[in-house]
Write an enzyme that holds these catalytic residues in place. Structure first.
Site, mmCIF file in Angstrom:
data_model
loop_
_atom_site.group_PDB
_atom_site.id
_atom_site.type_symbol
_atom_site.label_atom_id
_atom_site.label_comp_id
_atom_site.label_asym_id
_atom_site.label_seq_id
_atom_site.Cartn_x
_atom_site.Cartn_y
_atom_site.Cartn_z
ATOM 1 N N ASN A 1 43.493 51.170 -13.434
ATOM 2 C CA ASN A 1 43.292 52.615 -13.545
ATOM 3 C C ASN A 1 42.455 53.146 -12.386
ATOM 4 O O ASN A 1 41.468 53.859 -12.570
ATOM 5 C CB ASN A 1 42.630 52.979 -14.884
ATOM 6 C CG ASN A 1 42.662 54.479 -15.146
ATOM 7 O OD1 ASN A 1 43.589 55.159 -14.730
ATOM 8 N ND2 ASN A 1 41.647 54.991 -15.823
ATOM 9 N N ASN A 2 42.862 52.786 -11.184
ATOM 10 C CA ASN A 2 42.150 53.245 -10.000
ATOM 11 C C ASN A 2 43.126 53.288 -8.834
ATOM 12 O O ASN A 2 44.107 52.540 -8.802
ATOM 13 C CB ASN A 2 40.985 52.311 -9.669
ATOM 14 C CG ASN A 2 39.976 52.954 -8.732
ATOM 15 O OD1 ASN A 2 40.106 54.120 -8.355
ATOM 16 N ND2 ASN A 2 38.963 52.200 -8.340
ATOM 17 N N HIS B 1 48.533 53.905 -6.605
ATOM 18 C CA HIS B 1 47.674 53.981 -7.786
ATOM 19 C C HIS B 1 47.984 52.779 -8.667
ATOM 20 O O HIS B 1 49.112 52.603 -9.124
ATOM 21 C CB HIS B 1 47.906 55.273 -8.560
ATOM 22 C CG HIS B 1 47.062 55.384 -9.797
ATOM 23 N ND1 HIS B 1 45.778 55.901 -9.779
ATOM 24 C CD2 HIS B 1 47.305 55.020 -11.085
ATOM 25 C CE1 HIS B 1 45.277 55.865 -11.005
ATOM 26 N NE2 HIS B 1 46.179 55.335 -11.818
ATOM 27 N N CYS B 2 46.981 51.943 -8.912
ATOM 28 C CA CYS B 2 47.154 50.722 -9.702
ATOM 29 C C CYS B 2 46.809 51.025 -11.158
ATOM 30 O O CYS B 2 45.640 51.229 -11.501
ATOM 31 C CB CYS B 2 46.270 49.602 -9.159
ATOM 32 S SG CYS B 2 46.487 48.024 -10.018
ATOM 33 N N LYS B 3 47.824 51.049 -12.010
ATOM 34 C CA LYS B 3 47.593 51.347 -13.418
ATOM 35 C C LYS B 3 46.913 50.192 -14.143
ATOM 36 O O LYS B 3 46.330 50.392 -15.215
ATOM 37 C CB LYS B 3 48.918 51.681 -14.098
ATOM 38 C CG LYS B 3 49.577 52.943 -13.558
ATOM 39 C CD LYS B 3 50.857 53.261 -14.291
ATOM 40 C CE LYS B 3 51.502 54.530 -13.745
ATOM 41 N NZ LYS B 3 52.762 54.858 -14.457
#
Length: 309
Positions: free
Chosen positions: A146-147, A141-143
């Site tokens: 946000n996806n 999950h790439c903060k």
């Protein structure tokens, strides 16, 4: 014949599943702030050092850096709104005690039940605790955007990291060239902005280059950033098709259909038609424990050729 499990209890998930959905506003605001930050520093770069070079006949710098900015901005926005490979639940799914098995390169994987989405998740499908969804071929999950990064948007993620590396390097080189060619001039706003942009670009380039190297090694070995420590998979990766095939399956292979939730059963969208869930699911045990015929292939996408789901 050993039956492999691709999730708990043999896989240790890095983050426990939350009891309630996490707030979405602040992460979305942070992702939007990153886009604004990219545009802001790019505006400073093009308005000061790059403008001076263009006014003195050095048009190669704005052309190259401008193209890289467009590519970076496009990949960043695309990744923000992309579908990582969400697998929705279907009400026709059997209960958690039902056993499903899928074969990957002559290894049998028992599909694990997701208590949140209420279906048996395929191998390498993970329930993201931040998005509260199951993602096919989950990587992380790439903060920053946000996806989730999964099967359907991993190539956009690689494009973003690569374009950011090239763009940061181009900005750093351009600012250094500008500072060298203006050493005979007194200190000005252009020089101050060039120093700020150069320091920011250098600070961004180092971790991005390391991230790009890690992801390249991960793709070459068909590995994942998120990787449960499976005792039965130590030193063995059934999803590894070889370096060249792994890169093709990751970057160039067709993504396949999207999966959507209907009122009664999970459906696969293929234009106006759909295929019902029984045709997508792997066979149930005990018949699924029989080895596949020699002519049957392995899984597709980043796993191999078409599988049972």
């Amino acid at each position: 014949m050993t039956l492999l499990t691709d999730a708990t209890p043999l896989v240790k998930e890095p983050h426990p599943l939350p009891l309630v959905p996490r707030p979405w506003f602040l992460p979305s605001l942070f992702a939007a702030f990153n886009v604004v930050l990219l545009v802001f520093f790019s505006g400073l770069f093009f308005a000061f050092p790059c403008r001076w070079l263009a006014q003195n006949g050095e048009w190669a710098f704005p052309v190259i850096t401008g193209s890289l900015f467009v590519l970076t901005f496009f990949s960043l926005v695309s990744l923000n709104f992309s579908d990582p490979g969400i697998l929705h639940q279907g009400s026709a799914e059997q209960g958690p005690l039902t056993v499903h098995v899928v074969w990957v390169n002559h290894g049998a994987f028992r599909l694990q039940w997701c208590p949140k989405c209420c279906f048996h998740r395929p191998p390498r499908t993970y329930h993201c605790p931040w998005c509260n969804i199951c993602v096919e071929d989950f990587d992380h999950h790439c903060k920053w955007v946000n996806n989730c990064i999964g099967h359907r948007n991993f190539r956009f993620f690689m494009l973003l990291v690569l374009s950011l590396c090239l763009y940061s390097g181009a900005m750093l080189v351009t600012c250094l060239i500008f500072l060298v060619r203006t050493t005979h001039l007194p200190f000005s706003t252009d020089k101050a902005i060039a120093i700020v942009v150069a320091v920011s670009a250098a600070g961004l380039l180092v971790p991005l280059s390391l991230l790009l190297l890690i992801q390249a090694l991960s793709v070459s070995s068909a590995d994942r950033t998120y990787k449960g420590k499976c005792r039965h998979l130590q030193g063995y990766n059934p999803f590894d098709q070889g370096c060249a095939s792994n890169w093709y399956l990751t970057i160039c292979a067709p993504l396949g259909p999207k999966y959507m939730a209907e009122a009664v059963q999970l459906q696969r969208v293929v234009g106006p038609d759909w295929t019902s869930m029984p045709n997508l699911h792997p066979p149930m045990s005990p018949s699924a424990l029989n080895p596949p015929a020699p002519t049957s292939g392995s899984l597709q996408s980043r796993e191999g050729t078409p599988g049972a789901w």
